[in-house]
Enzyme design. Sequence first.
Site, short mmCIF file in Angstrom:
data_model
loop_
_atom_site.label_atom_id
_atom_site.label_comp_id
_atom_site.label_asym_id
_atom_site.label_seq_id
_atom_site.Cartn_x
_atom_site.Cartn_y
_atom_site.Cartn_z
N ARG A 150 41.77 -18.85 49.56
CA ARG A 150 41.26 -18.26 50.81
C ARG A 150 41.47 -16.75 50.84
O ARG A 150 40.55 -15.98 51.10
CB ARG A 150 41.98 -18.89 52.02
CG ARG A 150 41.72 -20.37 52.25
CD ARG A 150 40.26 -20.70 52.50
NE ARG A 150 39.70 -19.97 53.62
CZ ARG A 150 38.40 -19.71 53.76
NH1 ARG A 150 37.54 -20.10 52.83
NH2 ARG A 150 37.95 -19.07 54.82
N ILE A 151 42.70 -16.31 50.60
CA ILE A 151 42.98 -14.87 50.69
C ILE A 151 42.35 -14.11 49.53
O ILE A 151 41.78 -13.04 49.71
CB ILE A 151 44.50 -14.62 50.77
CG1 ILE A 151 45.08 -15.28 52.03
CG2 ILE A 151 44.80 -13.13 50.76
CD1 ILE A 151 44.46 -14.81 53.34
N ASP A 208 41.99 -17.01 37.84
CA ASP A 208 42.32 -18.29 38.46
C ASP A 208 42.11 -19.39 37.42
O ASP A 208 40.98 -19.60 36.97
CB ASP A 208 41.46 -18.55 39.70
CG ASP A 208 42.04 -19.67 40.56
OD1 ASP A 208 42.27 -20.78 40.03
OD2 ASP A 208 42.28 -19.42 41.75
N SER A 245 53.49 -11.13 56.15
CA SER A 245 52.63 -12.27 56.49
C SER A 245 51.59 -11.83 57.51
O SER A 245 51.68 -10.76 58.11
CB SER A 245 53.47 -13.40 57.09
OG SER A 245 53.92 -13.05 58.39
N CYS A 246 50.60 -12.68 57.72
CA CYS A 246 49.56 -12.37 58.71
C CYS A 246 50.17 -12.26 60.11
O CYS A 246 49.77 -11.40 60.90
CB CYS A 246 48.46 -13.43 58.67
SG CYS A 246 49.06 -15.13 58.87
N THR A 247 51.16 -13.10 60.41
CA THR A 247 51.77 -13.08 61.74
C THR A 247 52.62 -11.84 61.94
O THR A 247 52.60 -11.22 63.01
CB THR A 247 52.60 -14.36 61.96
OG1 THR A 247 51.74 -15.50 61.79
CG2 THR A 247 53.20 -14.39 63.34
N THR A 305 46.37 -24.36 57.77
CA THR A 305 46.11 -23.66 56.51
C THR A 305 46.03 -24.68 55.37
O THR A 305 46.22 -25.88 55.56
CB THR A 305 47.21 -22.64 56.20
OG1 THR A 305 48.46 -23.32 56.03
CG2 THR A 305 47.34 -21.61 57.32
N GLY A 340 59.13 -17.22 59.54
CA GLY A 340 60.03 -16.07 59.42
C GLY A 340 59.39 -14.79 59.88
O GLY A 340 59.94 -13.70 59.68
N ARG A 377 51.35 -25.24 64.74
CA ARG A 377 50.11 -25.36 63.97
C ARG A 377 49.14 -26.23 64.77
O ARG A 377 49.49 -27.35 65.17
CB ARG A 377 50.40 -25.98 62.60
CG ARG A 377 51.23 -25.09 61.67
CD ARG A 377 50.46 -23.81 61.32
NE ARG A 377 51.19 -22.96 60.39
CZ ARG A 377 51.02 -22.95 59.08
NH1 ARG A 377 50.13 -23.78 58.53
NH2 ARG A 377 51.71 -22.13 58.31
#
Length: 395
Positions: free
Chosen positions: A72-73, A93, A210-212, A241, A271, A293
Amino acid sequence: MSKRDIVLTNVTVVQLLRQPCPEPRVEAEPEPPAQPQPQPEPIKEEVPPPPPPPPAPKKVRELIVGINGFGRIGRLVLRACMEKGVKVVAVNDPFIDLEYMVYMFKYDSTHGRYKGNVEHKKGQLVVDNNEISVFQCKQPKEIPWKSVGSPFVVEATGVYLSLEETKAHIEAGAQRVVICAPSPDAPMFVMGVNEKEYNPSSMKIVSNASCTTNCLAPLAKVIHERFGILEGLMTTVHSYTATQKTVDGPSKKAWRDGRGAHQNIIPASTGAAKAVGKVIPDLKGKLTGMAFRVPTPDVSVVDLTCRLAQPTPYSAIKDAIKAAAKGPMAGILAYTEDEVVSTDFLSDTHSSIFDAKAGIALNDNFVKLISWYDNEYGYSNRVVDLVRYMFSRDK
């Protein structure tokens, strides 16, 4: 001779005697021939020396990027690079072949079909005429980064997180490495918060957090610098996710993490709040948090409940965030007073979008602040921004 002739003759003689004697004619001496005048020497025009050769053009450094992991990222980082004009030279990959890469990049159930051209030619992934080498190496040390010009590498597998694990990229020829996740020991940076602490002479491997954390930290920075945060609790209501289960299954980390992602609201650990203390040292030990989630594919929301050092009306908090969004944090922090819901932020490139109408205050010292974020697309754009910033700082 007649008398008349004698008279005329005498007259003539008398007239002749009365005339002055002519001056003897003196012959003029011939003038000496003119001496030739010396001709002035012609003025020699000085021929200017030839101009020096132009200096050799300076070799323009070009940022090039390699991506390890095409999940995804990884795929969204490639999209962000295309949008920002950053050249990607390689993707690695081991689990996706070239033809499948074309398909996965072209079609996306969340963000829609890629608007440009995607194909493969001669063993390369070609995106909008940009040729990208494709590798299928299982270990970072095996990836031939040198062969594509020693790029900045985006580590997007979610597997290699520590300095020890990711230094293999450097040994394989990578110039720098940006980890797309929190790292246990790599320096951590959040754009708009602490990127100026980056030291190119000593930091070859960094984490983009992280995204958060990318959503929470800009918000916390504005509030703490203006009003002071004494302590706070964060909750992120987070989309499911790829690590979650579509139906109930086993989970080693926590049993309820294995429950069906589409069927449940699942409490989970994070975290992200503690990590804010790494990018804003003054908040170390003052924030912690947890996650729920929820059954949505993308877009999450942070709820920061905190106690302020300086009594502040909620209107002043809104004004401070609005000013930051228009000023030093433009493009990272945004502000809205619209009646928005989560899907309104799909593919939003900001790290954090403050929802002015959703927040509340118990009093001037105790407030709840709400901020949205596209946990995929916003984060991927910050990864690319961090790479570009690091490149600009390198000598």
